[in-house]
Design an enzyme around this catalytic site. Structure first.
Site, PDB file in Angstrom:
ATOM      1  N   ARG A  54       6.237   5.925   1.141  1.00 22.42           N
ATOM      2  CA  ARG A  54       5.003   5.745   0.737  1.00 22.42           C
ATOM      3  C   ARG A  54       4.660   6.464  -0.832  1.00 22.42           C
ATOM      4  O   ARG A  54       5.443   7.507  -0.917  1.00 22.42           O
ATOM      5  CB  ARG A  54       3.872   5.713   1.735  1.00 22.42           C
ATOM      6  CG  ARG A  54       3.897   6.815   2.761  1.00 22.42           C
ATOM      7  CD  ARG A  54       3.514   8.363   2.276  1.00 22.42           C
ATOM      8  NE  ARG A  54       2.450   8.567   1.322  1.00 22.42           N
ATOM      9  CZ  ARG A  54       2.339   9.407   0.458  1.00 22.42           C
ATOM     10  NH1 ARG A  54       3.218  10.263   0.233  1.00 22.42           N
ATOM     11  NH2 ARG A  54       1.299   9.236  -0.514  1.00 22.42           N
ATOM     12  N   GLY A  55       3.644   6.024  -1.471  1.00 19.39           N
ATOM     13  CA  GLY A  55       3.250   6.797  -2.830  1.00 19.39           C
ATOM     14  C   GLY A  55       4.077   5.949  -3.627  1.00 19.39           C
ATOM     15  O   GLY A  55       5.213   5.478  -3.576  1.00 19.39           O
ATOM     16  N   ALA A  56       3.214   5.378  -4.641  1.00 19.98           N
ATOM     17  CA  ALA A  56       3.598   4.304  -5.567  1.00 19.98           C
ATOM     18  C   ALA A  56       5.288   4.454  -6.059  1.00 19.98           C
ATOM     19  O   ALA A  56       5.966   3.430  -5.980  1.00 19.98           O
ATOM     20  CB  ALA A  56       2.780   4.159  -6.575  1.00 19.98           C
ATOM     21  N   GLN A 203      -2.773  11.459   4.560  1.00 21.67           N
ATOM     22  CA  GLN A 203      -1.653  11.894   3.820  1.00 21.67           C
ATOM     23  C   GLN A 203      -1.928  13.393   3.263  1.00 21.67           C
ATOM     24  O   GLN A 203      -0.892  14.014   2.753  1.00 21.67           O
ATOM     25  CB  GLN A 203      -1.523  10.921   2.631  1.00 21.67           C
ATOM     26  CG  GLN A 203      -0.913   9.434   3.130  1.00 21.67           C
ATOM     27  CD  GLN A 203      -2.069   8.613   3.550  1.00 21.67           C
ATOM     28  OE1 GLN A 203      -3.102   8.744   3.728  1.00 21.67           O
ATOM     29  NE2 GLN A 203      -1.427   7.190   3.353  1.00 21.67           N
ATOM     30  N   ASP A 244      -1.903   4.421  -7.928  1.00 17.74           N
ATOM     31  CA  ASP A 244      -1.071   3.334  -7.535  1.00 17.74           C
ATOM     32  C   ASP A 244      -0.674   2.240  -8.643  1.00 17.74           C
ATOM     33  O   ASP A 244      -0.005   1.521  -8.722  1.00 17.74           O
ATOM     34  CB  ASP A 244      -1.565   2.643  -6.319  1.00 17.74           C
ATOM     35  CG  ASP A 244      -0.972   3.598  -5.112  1.00 17.74           C
ATOM     36  OD1 ASP A 244      -1.846   4.670  -5.060  1.00 17.74           O
ATOM     37  OD2 ASP A 244      -0.206   3.314  -4.377  1.00 17.74           O
ATOM     38  N   ASN A 254      -6.302   3.967  -6.799  1.00 19.04           N
ATOM     39  CA  ASN A 254      -5.618   5.173  -6.036  1.00 19.04           C
ATOM     40  C   ASN A 254      -6.123   5.416  -4.665  1.00 19.04           C
ATOM     41  O   ASN A 254      -7.010   4.260  -4.191  1.00 19.04           O
ATOM     42  CB  ASN A 254      -5.706   6.474  -6.666  1.00 19.04           C
ATOM     43  CG  ASN A 254      -4.593   7.484  -5.905  1.00 19.04           C
ATOM     44  OD1 ASN A 254      -3.423   7.315  -5.923  1.00 19.04           O
ATOM     45  ND2 ASN A 254      -5.319   8.659  -5.673  1.00 19.04           N
ATOM     46  N   LYS A 255      -5.634   5.948  -3.676  1.00 21.93           N
ATOM     47  CA  LYS A 255      -5.908   5.995  -2.298  1.00 21.93           C
ATOM     48  C   LYS A 255      -7.445   6.052  -2.050  1.00 21.93           C
ATOM     49  O   LYS A 255      -8.127   6.442  -3.022  1.00 21.93           O
ATOM     50  CB  LYS A 255      -5.440   7.258  -1.639  1.00 21.93           C
ATOM     51  CG  LYS A 255      -5.880   7.502   0.027  1.00 21.93           C
ATOM     52  CD  LYS A 255      -5.597   6.536   0.512  1.00 21.93           C
ATOM     53  CE  LYS A 255      -3.786   5.902   0.474  1.00 21.93           C
ATOM     54  NZ  LYS A 255      -3.714   4.686   1.130  1.00 21.93           N
TER      55      LYS A 255
HETATM   56  O1  MRU Z   1      -1.152   4.559   1.249  1.00 24.31           O
HETATM   57  P1  MRU Z   1      -0.376   5.676   0.314  1.00 24.31           P
HETATM   58  O2  MRU Z   1       0.127   6.812   0.914  1.00 24.31           O
HETATM   59  O3  MRU Z   1       1.123   4.582  -0.064  1.00 24.31           O
HETATM   60  O4  MRU Z   1      -0.954   5.906  -0.945  1.00 24.31           O
HETATM   61  C1  MRU Z   1      -0.593   6.857  -1.939  1.00 24.31           C
HETATM   62  C2  MRU Z   1      -1.639   6.984  -3.001  1.00 24.31           C
HETATM   63  O5  MRU Z   1      -2.625   6.754  -3.110  1.00 24.31           O
HETATM   64  C3  MRU Z   1      -0.865   7.897  -3.982  1.00 24.31           C
HETATM   65  O6  MRU Z   1      -1.876   9.082  -4.491  1.00 24.31           O
HETATM   66  C4  MRU Z   1      -0.325   7.383  -5.111  1.00 24.31           C
HETATM   67  O7  MRU Z   1       0.516   6.234  -4.745  1.00 24.31           O
HETATM   68  C5  MRU Z   1       0.320   8.172  -6.097  1.00 24.31           C
HETATM   69  S1  MRU Z   1       1.955   8.944  -5.591  1.00 24.31           S
HETATM   70  C6  MRU Z   1       2.744   9.517  -6.777  1.00 24.31           C
END
Ligand code: MRU
Length: 352
Positions: A54-56, A203, A244, A254-255
């Site tokens: 996970r994470g973009a 997270q 994201d 973002n989250k």
């Molecule tokens: O649902 P997730 O854990 O994939 O969400 C991740 C985020 O919101 C991060 O802040 C974002 O992807 C940036 S990661 C460098």
């Protein structure tokens, strides 16, 4: 994958074309550190969907490698490989809707395939493997550059608030929001990071706290309802989050919870920074209102981590992301430099 304290390798391709994708299974952290082997595209799709990866930026790398797994056993000529690539692209694109890096990586792999018209089936497969590895390596390099660009924002003794996990675990290596923190720490600056726990999937407390602690960085977990009081008490000098998707006008998805933190930072006169590589900017999305927001299942709120935390029959609202308007973002930290102020005109520089 070999790991060291300050640099986590989140996922990589092991071996040649008959190899596999190895990734840290983030659903198990911080209790267990286990690697997940993906040998087919379906396993990658599920790993993305259930947030093992996970994470973009990390999702983008996983998708690129997933495409290689999808096409490598295709029998027949180049046209057969291209057909399988198109199918698998559509399939992987259906895993999660918000992080634009997923679509960016899929598009890049397809562009490379179209541009390699002179290659036969085997040549094309090898070319796509090479591109997937390049996407991984470039992501690691962009994150390191973001660290260098952002580190001067962190003064000695600073308190930094971050939300979710935009660290090494969310990228190929090193992170986005956490990259300036790693660089400042390596440069000997004393700092204290506050990690929002980030309901419902935690997270922040499971992943950000785990990776910072592992790197020897002072980290304190905040429950999500504690950020306002931490700011009021003067514990927070700056906020850095990841993204994201960043729309053409600078609005940031973002989250879920990021928007609230931005409003709080604004109310307390605290700078609010967003760190992201150019692969997270989306020229085709005009504003935050056009960003598709993933909705997750009620169970993630109702049964968080095993224990029931809401009655079975009540509805739960489960957006995975929110949108922070550009005017609340002090600056965007990218691998190419800082974007400040944040506006359609200044963001346009990234697309050149
Ligand atoms: O649902 P997730 O854990 O994939 O969400 C991740 C985020 O919101 C991060 O802040 C974002 O992807 C940036 S990661 C460098």
């Amino acid at each position: 994958m070999t790991q060291n304290a300050t640099s986590l390798k989140t996922l990589c391709w092991c071996g040649g074309l008959d190899g596999y994708v190895e990734m840290i299974d983030q659903t198990l952290l911080p209790e267990k550190f286990e690697l997940l082997e993906c040998r087919d595209v379906e396993t990658v799709w599920h790993a993305i969907k259930r947030l093992s990866v996970r994470g973009a930026p990390a999702i983008g790398v996983a998708a690129a490698m997933g495409l290689v797994l999808a096409i490598r056993d295709t029998q027949g000529d180049r046209a057969a490989v291209m057909e399988r690539l198109a199918q698998a692209s559509e399939y992987l694109a259906s895993s999660r809707p918000t992080a634009v890096n997923l679509f960016w990586a899929i598009e890049r792999m397809n562009r490379v395939a179209n541009e390699s018209a002179d290659l036969d089936a085997e040549g094309l497969k090898n070319r796509l493997l090479e591109e997937a590895k390049t996407i991984r390596d470039e992501d690691a390099a962009m994150c390191r550059a973001i660290g260098e660009v952002g580190a001067p924002l962190i003064a000695d003794g600073a308190g930094i608030l971050t939300h979710c996990n935009a660290g090494g675990l969310a990228t190929a290596e090193f992170g986005t929001a956490l990259a300036p923190i790693y660089v400042a720490h390596a440069n000997g600056r004393k700092l204290r990071v506050f990690a929002d726990e980030t309901r419902p999937l935690l997270q922040g407390s499971r992943l950000t706290a785990w990776e910072l602690d592992r790197a020897g960085i002072d980290v304190t977990v905040l429950c999500d309802n504690m950020a306002a009081s931490a700011m009021q008490q003067g514990l927070i000098d700056l906020v850095i989050t990841g993204a994201d998707r960043i729309a053409a006008n600078g609005d940031v998805a973002n989250k879920i919870g990021t928007y609230g933190i931005a409003v709080l930072a604004n109310a307390h006169n605290i700078p609010f920074y967003v760190a992201a590589p150019s692969s997270t900017f989306d020229e085709n999305t005009k504003s935050g209102a056009d960003i598709p927001i993933e909705m997750r299942g009620d169970e993630e709120v109702r049964h968080g981590f095993g224990r029931q935390t809401a009655p079975d029959n009540v509805k739960c609202h489960c957006p995975a992301f929110d949108v922070t308007p550009a005017h609340l973002v002090t600056a965007l930290i990218t691998e190419r430099g800082m974007i400040q102020p944040v506006s359609t005109e200044t963001v346009a520089e990234v697309f050149k």
